[in-house]
Design an enzyme around this catalytic site. Structure first.
Site, PDB file in Angstrom:
ATOM      1  N   HIS A   1      38.440  -3.253  -9.795  1.00 32.49           N
ATOM      2  CA  HIS A   1      37.131  -2.658  -9.598  1.00 32.49           C
ATOM      3  C   HIS A   1      37.073  -1.183 -10.383  1.00 32.49           C
ATOM      4  O   HIS A   1      37.801  -0.317 -10.092  1.00 32.49           O
ATOM      5  CB  HIS A   1      36.870  -2.208  -7.930  1.00 32.49           C
ATOM      6  CG  HIS A   1      35.693  -1.578  -7.752  1.00 32.49           C
ATOM      7  ND1 HIS A   1      35.486  -0.170  -7.194  1.00 32.49           N
ATOM      8  CD2 HIS A   1      34.530  -2.049  -7.779  1.00 32.49           C
ATOM      9  CE1 HIS A   1      34.267   0.073  -7.169  1.00 32.49           C
ATOM     10  NE2 HIS A   1      33.748  -0.858  -7.304  1.00 32.49           N
TER      11      HIS A   1
ATOM     12  N   GLU B   1      35.858  -4.969 -13.351  1.00 34.99           N
ATOM     13  CA  GLU B   1      34.606  -4.870 -12.971  1.00 34.99           C
ATOM     14  C   GLU B   1      34.140  -3.542 -13.583  1.00 34.99           C
ATOM     15  O   GLU B   1      34.774  -2.643 -13.891  1.00 34.99           O
ATOM     16  CB  GLU B   1      34.458  -4.995 -11.380  1.00 34.99           C
ATOM     17  CG  GLU B   1      33.012  -4.726 -10.877  1.00 34.99           C
ATOM     18  CD  GLU B   1      32.591  -3.332 -10.340  1.00 34.99           C
ATOM     19  OE1 GLU B   1      31.287  -3.140  -9.976  1.00 34.99           O
ATOM     20  OE2 GLU B   1      33.116  -2.538 -10.627  1.00 34.99           O
TER      21      GLU B   1
ATOM     22  N   HIS C   1      29.393   4.689 -13.134  1.00 33.95           N
ATOM     23  CA  HIS C   1      29.053   4.207 -11.655  1.00 33.95           C
ATOM     24  C   HIS C   1      27.779   5.041 -11.258  1.00 33.95           C
ATOM     25  O   HIS C   1      26.852   4.604 -10.705  1.00 33.95           O
ATOM     26  CB  HIS C   1      30.114   4.256 -10.700  1.00 33.95           C
ATOM     27  CG  HIS C   1      29.444   3.980  -9.226  1.00 33.95           C
ATOM     28  ND1 HIS C   1      29.145   4.912  -8.420  1.00 33.95           N
ATOM     29  CD2 HIS C   1      29.517   2.511  -8.724  1.00 33.95           C
ATOM     30  CE1 HIS C   1      28.837   4.116  -7.443  1.00 33.95           C
ATOM     31  NE2 HIS C   1      28.875   2.883  -7.595  1.00 33.95           N
TER      32      HIS C   1
HETATM   33  O1  G3P Z   1      31.684  -4.944  -7.555  1.00 37.52           O
HETATM   34  C1  G3P Z   1      31.151  -4.525  -6.257  1.00 37.52           C
HETATM   35  C2  G3P Z   1      31.113  -2.939  -6.200  1.00 37.52           C
HETATM   36  O2  G3P Z   1      31.226  -2.483  -7.398  1.00 37.52           O
HETATM   37  C3  G3P Z   1      29.793  -2.569  -5.493  1.00 37.52           C
HETATM   38  O3  G3P Z   1      29.939  -1.117  -5.326  1.00 37.52           O
HETATM   39  O4  G3P Z   1      29.036   1.271  -5.654  1.00 37.52           O
HETATM   40  O5  G3P Z   1      31.302   0.156  -6.390  1.00 37.52           O
HETATM   41  O6  G3P Z   1      29.461  -0.408  -7.540  1.00 37.52           O
HETATM   42  P1  G3P Z   1      29.788  -0.074  -6.243  1.00 37.52           P
HETATM   43 CA    CA Z   2      30.369  -1.708  -9.272  1.00 39.71          CA
END
Ligand code: G3P
Ligand code: CA
Length: 306
Positions: free
Chosen positions: A55, A82, A97
């Site tokens: 992530h 991700e 982000h």
């Molecule tokens: O991939 C799932 C996750 O990234 C969703 O939450 O806020 O970290 O983008 P966030």
């Molecule tokens: Ca994300």
């Protein structure tokens, strides 16, 4: 067209061979093939574990959404990463982000008086001057907010795969088309990339719907937890439902799996953010297909994912 998970396919091929030696009739063990006699996706998951997504890269170990974070994921042995995509004031796609630069860069020092330091209020050249690593640790000083182009080049060089999130699309009209245009220019919309290496997701159902309309061959995911009653509406334009882990149950996962998504395959569930062994085991028992985590090593150790 549908994403094949090559590591899973290789391991599943071995599993298929093993099952056939044990008297089964597995003609093909590739996930989602549905061949008569093939082991079910459930059987494969039991043996192989869920797919593990790093992530924002391996973001517990390197500054999130930087080149360093995806390199760290690769070094740890993870190919799915991700990210989050937004846009600068002069139209460059960047990987970050938050919708402001304050938390993950030194923007307050470099550009005092530009509060609230929104990504969309800065040019790409201004953002390129920022340090996106020191906040995380001095050894990462000099890390940058990558443009999506730079980021994709590294994912490609690393032979990794990408779960790309279109972040806050309501703030960036046309970002879906722009993102797909860049991906196409970089060769990421050819058959091999689309079938094996790319998933596009968003918290915005409208955004996922737009991506599906523009490129119906792409695998997409909706971030959220629709009610079981609403799931069929989502199945019309997406392949996966990706929920926060605290919001799901085994019954809900089963309900998602019971529907065929936009490409006619059983819908899948990749849940987030799971950073401890107990929760990883819990969601695996619920039957999720993938786990999105800042600590991919912890999840792999707990559930044997890949
Ligand atoms: O991939 C799932 C996750 O990234 C969703 O939450 O806020 O970290 O983008 P966030
Ligand atoms: Ca994300």
């Amino acid at each position: 067209m549908y994403v094949v998970r090559p590591a899973a396919a290789a391991a599943a091929a071995f599993l298929g061979l093993a099952l056939s030696l044990l008297g089964g009739t597995a003609a093909s063990a590739a996930p989602g093939t549905g061949s008569p006699g093939a082991p079910s996706a459930t059987t494969q998951k039991r043996f192989l574990g869920p797919v593990v997504y790093a992530h924002r890269g391996a973001s517990a170990y390197a500054p999130e959404n930087t080149i360093e974070a995806i390199d760290r994921a690769l070094w740890m042995g993870f190919d799915w990463v991700e990210n989050d995509v937004q846009r600068t004031s002069d139209g460059e796609l960047v990987v970050i982000h938050d919708d402001t630069l304050a938390r993950t860069t030194n923007v307050e020092q470099v550009f005092p008086g530009r509060e609230p330091w929104r990504v969309k209020d800065f040019t790409a050249a201004e953002i390129a001057r920022l340090d996106a690593g020191s906040w995380f640790g001095p050894q990462f000083a000099g890390a940058r907010v990558p443009t999506l182009r730079e980021y994709m080049d590294r994912v490609q060089d690393n032979q990794q795969r990408l779960l790309l999130e279109i972040k806050k699309p309501e703030a960036y009209p046309g970002i879906e088309e722009q993102t797909l245009k860049l991906l196409g220019e970089l060769g990421w919309l050819d058959e091999k990339h689309v079938s094996q290496r790319l998933v596009v997701q968003s918290f915005s159902a409208d955004s996922v719907r737009i991506v599906h309309r523009l490129r119906p061959d792409l695998v997409t995911a909706f971030l959220g937890t629709p009610t079981v009653a609403d799931l069929p509406r989502y199945a019309e334009f997406t392949d996966r439902i990706n929920p926060w882990h605290t919001t799901i149950s085994a019954d809900w996962v089963k309900a998602v799996h019971g529907l065929r998504g936009a490409h006619g395959k059983a819908m899948e569930v990749d849940t987030w953010i799971v950073d401890d062994a107990t929760t990883a085991r819990k969601v695996r028992e619920m039957g999720v297909d993938g786990i999105i985590t800042n600590m991919p090593d912890v999840v792999r150790e707990a559930v044997g994912g890949f």
